[in-house]
Motif scaffolding. Structure first.
Motif, PDB file in Angstrom:
ATOM      1  N   VAL A  87       5.572  -3.434 -14.630  1.00  0.00           N
ATOM      2  CA  VAL A  87       5.986  -2.711 -15.830  1.00  0.00           C
ATOM      3  C   VAL A  87       5.329  -1.330 -15.872  1.00  0.00           C
ATOM      4  O   VAL A  87       5.916  -0.362 -16.349  1.00  0.00           O
ATOM      5  N   SER A  88       4.111  -1.217 -15.332  1.00  0.00           N
ATOM      6  CA  SER A  88       3.429   0.084 -15.301  1.00  0.00           C
ATOM      7  C   SER A  88       3.906   0.959 -14.157  1.00  0.00           C
ATOM      8  O   SER A  88       3.358   2.036 -13.949  1.00  0.00           O
ATOM      9  N   ARG A  89       4.825   0.464 -13.340  1.00  0.00           N
ATOM     10  CA  ARG A  89       5.406   1.194 -12.201  1.00  0.00           C
ATOM     11  C   ARG A  89       4.446   1.367 -11.045  1.00  0.00           C
ATOM     12  O   ARG A  89       4.656   2.211 -10.176  1.00  0.00           O
ATOM     13  N   ILE A  90       3.372   0.596 -11.016  1.00  0.00           N
ATOM     14  CA  ILE A  90       2.430   0.733  -9.919  1.00  0.00           C
ATOM     15  C   ILE A  90       3.006   0.118  -8.654  1.00  0.00           C
ATOM     16  O   ILE A  90       2.836   0.623  -7.558  1.00  0.00           O
ATOM     17  N   THR A  91       3.716  -0.980  -8.814  1.00  0.00           N
ATOM     18  CA  THR A  91       4.353  -1.584  -7.655  1.00  0.00           C
ATOM     19  C   THR A  91       5.800  -1.924  -8.016  1.00  0.00           C
ATOM     20  O   THR A  91       6.120  -2.119  -9.186  1.00  0.00           O
TER      21      THR A  91
ATOM     22  N   GLN B 109      -8.124   5.092  -3.913  1.00  0.00           N
ATOM     23  CA  GLN B 109      -7.489   3.772  -4.062  1.00  0.00           C
ATOM     24  C   GLN B 109      -7.277   3.377  -5.502  1.00  0.00           C
ATOM     25  O   GLN B 109      -6.244   2.850  -5.878  1.00  0.00           O
ATOM     26  N   GLN B 110      -8.304   3.646  -6.294  1.00  0.00           N
ATOM     27  CA  GLN B 110      -8.290   3.244  -7.689  1.00  0.00           C
ATOM     28  C   GLN B 110      -7.091   3.877  -8.408  1.00  0.00           C
ATOM     29  O   GLN B 110      -6.429   3.228  -9.207  1.00  0.00           O
ATOM     30  N   LEU B 111      -6.831   5.148  -8.079  1.00  0.00           N
ATOM     31  CA  LEU B 111      -5.710   5.823  -8.732  1.00  0.00           C
ATOM     32  C   LEU B 111      -4.383   5.234  -8.295  1.00  0.00           C
ATOM     33  O   LEU B 111      -3.419   5.207  -9.046  1.00  0.00           O
ATOM     34  N   VAL B 112      -4.336   4.757  -7.060  1.00  0.00           N
ATOM     35  CA  VAL B 112      -3.079   4.224  -6.555  1.00  0.00           C
ATOM     36  C   VAL B 112      -2.814   2.852  -7.144  1.00  0.00           C
ATOM     37  O   VAL B 112      -1.687   2.513  -7.476  1.00  0.00           O
ATOM     38  N   ALA B 179       0.159   8.685   4.053  1.00  0.00           N
ATOM     39  CA  ALA B 179       0.955   7.476   3.845  1.00  0.00           C
ATOM     40  C   ALA B 179       0.713   6.467   4.959  1.00  0.00           C
ATOM     41  O   ALA B 179       0.540   5.280   4.705  1.00  0.00           O
ATOM     42  N   PHE B 180       0.654   6.957   6.203  1.00  0.00           N
ATOM     43  CA  PHE B 180       0.379   6.036   7.315  1.00  0.00           C
ATOM     44  C   PHE B 180      -1.015   5.443   7.187  1.00  0.00           C
ATOM     45  O   PHE B 180      -1.260   4.291   7.513  1.00  0.00           O
ATOM     46  N   ASN B 181      -1.945   6.252   6.696  1.00  0.00           N
ATOM     47  CA  ASN B 181      -3.334   5.827   6.602  1.00  0.00           C
ATOM     48  C   ASN B 181      -3.498   4.627   5.673  1.00  0.00           C
ATOM     49  O   ASN B 181      -4.426   3.837   5.830  1.00  0.00           O
ATOM     50  N   VAL B 182      -2.586   4.480   4.713  1.00  0.00           N
ATOM     51  CA  VAL B 182      -2.669   3.341   3.796  1.00  0.00           C
ATOM     52  C   VAL B 182      -2.512   2.033   4.575  1.00  0.00           C
ATOM     53  O   VAL B 182      -3.241   1.072   4.352  1.00  0.00           O
ATOM     54  N   ARG B 269       5.057   0.699  -1.348  1.00  0.00           N
ATOM     55  CA  ARG B 269       4.208  -0.429  -0.943  1.00  0.00           C
ATOM     56  C   ARG B 269       2.718  -0.112  -1.010  1.00  0.00           C
ATOM     57  O   ARG B 269       1.890  -0.964  -0.723  1.00  0.00           O
ATOM     58  N   PHE B 270       2.402   1.126  -1.365  1.00  0.00           N
ATOM     59  CA  PHE B 270       0.987   1.526  -1.383  1.00  0.00           C
ATOM     60  C   PHE B 270       0.120   0.547  -2.172  1.00  0.00           C
ATOM     61  O   PHE B 270      -0.895   0.065  -1.688  1.00  0.00           O
ATOM     62  N   ALA B 271       0.532   0.273  -3.415  1.00  0.00           N
ATOM     63  CA  ALA B 271      -0.333  -0.522  -4.295  1.00  0.00           C
ATOM     64  C   ALA B 271      -0.519  -1.939  -3.765  1.00  0.00           C
ATOM     65  O   ALA B 271      -1.525  -2.581  -4.041  1.00  0.00           O
TER      66      ALA B 271
END
Lengths: 430, 274
Positions: A87-91, B109-112, B179-182, B269-271
């Motif tokens: 919902v937060s759009r993180i994933t 990371q935290q921001l992502v 992006a690749f580094n993730v 897919r980052f998160a």
């Protein structure tokens, strides 16, 4: 009137491989591509087999109307965080969709993006911008934010010199001044000192009273009951119950107290990592039981009975020995200690070989939270074997006082009573 | 309720376009991220922002000594120190910005994983912050030009074009690598090595005329070739081959766009995997 938040058939799948989770996505993806390349032109890909598939959320649908305050509860791993992250759009979801018809802000953490090298003042601006505030909005509310955080004196100190309490206060203060129609809040109230928690709860209920829409995830049943009007219980990635907040809390409490697995109540101590002994590891096993010798696998409600059975060996004939258990709360503070030497008459005669001692606590009145158990054995007043964090015990909310109000503050609950000592009814008015 | 804020969250697959409206909505955040990077970069250092000019300055002195004096490399007109610095300024920008932005997602990371905003801002912020350093080294170059009494040519009007090209090439590489580094932390080990090698395939130390004519155009595939040649052309007025510069400029634009697209494709897919 359309719902402000519309969640339709939402599902989220994760792929777990035997490798660590961190690598899994990427490696599995590459492996799939490679397999697809090799089979190029051949049959359909069978990528369902690469790695273990796990649905964190499965077919979740519900609507939230403007002004609703919805509490989402469920045990760890029920899918609460995944739902908030989508919902937060993180994933991205794997299936389904969410329609948001207002400006939304999500607070999954207090002080996201704080930089330790920047001062409190600088971090207010940075954090505000990250949460989606305009610079003008931050400037306009700057003084209020600082006053709310009670950090006037430390504004120009780098945040790395702040205590964790100050850190939380600053983070919450910024978040509390977000003017958004929809707020997504995750458990942020579980932090900070008591006085500040109270202030945050107050701010939260103020937010909900002015008609803003809130989606609130928490383990704190009392907060859910007090703040939310509606409640949703998640279980295994699905909606298990939907109703008023009070009904949802009751449903959840019934659910957690009803579930036990068959062997989880036995903890073998042979492989305990944090252990020190003088000659040999003598402590063998811990067993947990609730009332009527029912095995206790995980959670315990406030005030229920706890029996801990300790298996240990005495290498030689000993008259003077003592077994003990210590309960540490999640801040690492010893909450209380039980020892067999406190019991008159238990070791009346010398013993040798395997021993089984049971400690029976008729009512464990600790407040909800996770407790770490330390177990030890002393022989001739000297420590013979000691294990830190031998087992964990989770105490969960219950209607201890029988009033429908769930206690949650403080370290423990005590039976007590109240009397009105006023002389007559008119005295109250005066 | 203002329905202009309506957002639909649904699964994304394949290539995604850039959401310019959203980038515009969040534009202030990019400024804040640049400001943050600038603020913290030289915190708790003795020399502070002097480091921004010390790096190219010291490199210039060493290069002049080794390549010009010892190895006999000649510039294409201006005194060798000016020639070297005009190349080192954009090259230092490129190498520092690529290494910082390629690491930016992982170090934030935290921001992502805890909040949503256009994530392209994280690597772009790292690149943006280094523009200040580039500006400082250009000031240093100007001072040296005064010292050597080397005139500024009218070509300087072209400088913004080459600065934009440098930013585009750097951002494109930084976006894709971050992006690749993730997924693959191999990037962290590969980047310093690639940057070390990069200075040899870019005419920073030597003039482009040292490259045989038929090979020169190939140098244009390296976007930084055009940027380095362009900086010298614009600031020092040295003659530079337009076909090579033009090719480089085109490569910069292509790199920028493909970096953005690669980033957008991997972003969803980052998160989950960071």
């Amino acid at each position: 009137m359309q719902p402000i938040l519309q969640i339709e058939h939402l599902s989220k799948e994760y792929v777990l491989t035997r490798d660590s989770f961190e690598k899994s996505g990427a490696r599995a993806g590459l492996a799939r591509k490679w397999a697809a390349l090799r089979r190029f032109g051949g049959s359909k890909s069978r990528d369902e087999n690469s790695g273990e598939h796990f649905w964190a959320l499965k077919d979740i649908s519900f609507n939230v109307n403007e002004g609703d305050v919805v509490g989402i509860i469920g045990r760890n791993g029920a899918g609460k965080s995944t739902l908030l992250k989508i919902v937060s759009r993180i994933t991205d979801p794997t299936e389904g969709r969410v329609v948001v018809r207002a400006r939304m802000a999500s607070l999954l953490e207090v002080g996201t993006g704080f930089h330790p090298e920047l001062t409190g003042r600088e971090n207010i601006f940075l954090n505000g911008a990250i949460l989606g505030m305009r610079k003008s909005e931050i400037v306009a509310q700057f003084d209020e934010i600082v006053a709310f955080a009670e950090l006037e004196k430390f504004l120009d100190t780098p945040v790395k010199h702040y205590s964790s309490g100050m850190h939380v206060r600053l983070g919450f203060a910024v978040a509390a001044h977000l003017n958004r129609e929809v707020l997504i809040v995750d458990e942020v109230l579980a932090v900070g000192d008591m006085a500040f928690q109270k202030k945050c709860l107050g701010k939260m209920s103020e937010v909900s009273r002015v008609g803003r829409t809130v989606l609130f995830v928490s383990h704190n049943m009392a907060a859910v009951e007090n703040l939310c009007r509606r409640g949703i219980v998640l279980n295994g990635g699905r909606i298990a119950f939907e109703g008023t907040a009070k009904e949802a809390v009751l449903d959840y409490l019934g659910r957690v107290s009803g579930s036990r697995d068959s062997t989880g109540h036995i903890v073998a101590l042979s492989a305990a990592p944090d252990r020190r002994f003088t000659r040999a590891p003598l402590l063998k096993q811990l067993e947990f039981y609730a009332d009527d010798h029912r095995p206790l696998a995980n959670d315990l409600q406030i005030g229920s009975r706890l029996q801990v059975r300790i298996h240990f060996d005495l290498p030689e004939l000993t008259e003077n020995f003592n077994v003990g258990l210590g309960f540490d709360n999640s801040y690492g503070q010893r909450v209380f200690t039980v020892q067999s030497q406190f019991q008159p008459g238990v070791r009346s005669q010398p013993r040798v070989g395997p021993q089984v001692y049971t400690c029976d606590i008729p009512s464990l009145t600790l407040t909800p939270g996770e407790y770490s158990l330390r177990v030890w054995l002393e022989i001739d007043n000297a420590e013979a074997d000691l294990i830190n964090d031998a087992a964990r015990l989770r105490v969960i909310e219950s209607d201890y006082y029988g009033t429908g109000k769930v206690p949650w503050n403080g370290a423990f609950v005590l039976k007590h009573s109240w009397r009105n000592e006023s002389a007559n009814p008119s005295a109250i008015k005066g | 309720m203002p329905s202009s804020f309506e957002v639909t969250i649904r699964p994304h697959r394949g290539w995604q376009p850039i959401d310019l409206r959203e980038i515009w909505l969040y534009r202030e955040l990019l400024v804040f991220l640049v400001w943050r990077d600038i603020k913290i970069r030289y915190r708790q250092t003795l020399l502070g922002a002097l480091w921004a000019v010390l790096q190219p300055l010291i490199a210039m002195v060493i290069f002049t000594f080794i390549f010009n004096r010892l190895a006999g490399v000649k510039s294409d007109g201006p005194p060798y120190p000016l020639f070297a610095l005009a190349g080192l300024a954009p090259w230092t920008f490129f190498s520092t910005a690529v290494s910082q932005s390629s690491n930016s997602l992982v170090s934030n990371q935290q921001l992502v994983s805890k909040i949503y905003f256009p994530r392209v801002f994280i690597p772009l912020g790292s690149v943006g912050a280094l523009l200040l350093d580039l500006g400082l080294s250009l000031i240093l170059l100007a001072l040296l030009m005064v010292h050597y009494r080397w005139p500024l040519s009218l070509n300087v009007l072209w400088l913004p074009v080459f600065i934009v090209a440098a930013v585009m090439a750097t951002s494109g590489v930084g976006l894709a690598l971050s992006a690749f580094n993730v997924s693959f932390r191999d990037v962290k080990y590969a980047v310093p090595f690639l940057i070390q090698m990069g200075i040899f395939v870019t005419p920073v130390i030597y003039p482009i005329r040292y490259i045989p004519g038929s090979w020169r155009i190939l140098m244009g595939l390296n976007p930084m070739t055009g940027v380095v040649l362009g900086f010298r052309y614009a600031i020092l007025g040295t003659p530079s081959p337009w076909p090579v510069m033009g090719l480089s400029l085109a490569v910069s634009v292509v790199l920028f766009i493909s970096g953005l697209l690669i980033f957008r494709r991997m972003e969803r897919r980052f998160a989950d995997i960071i």
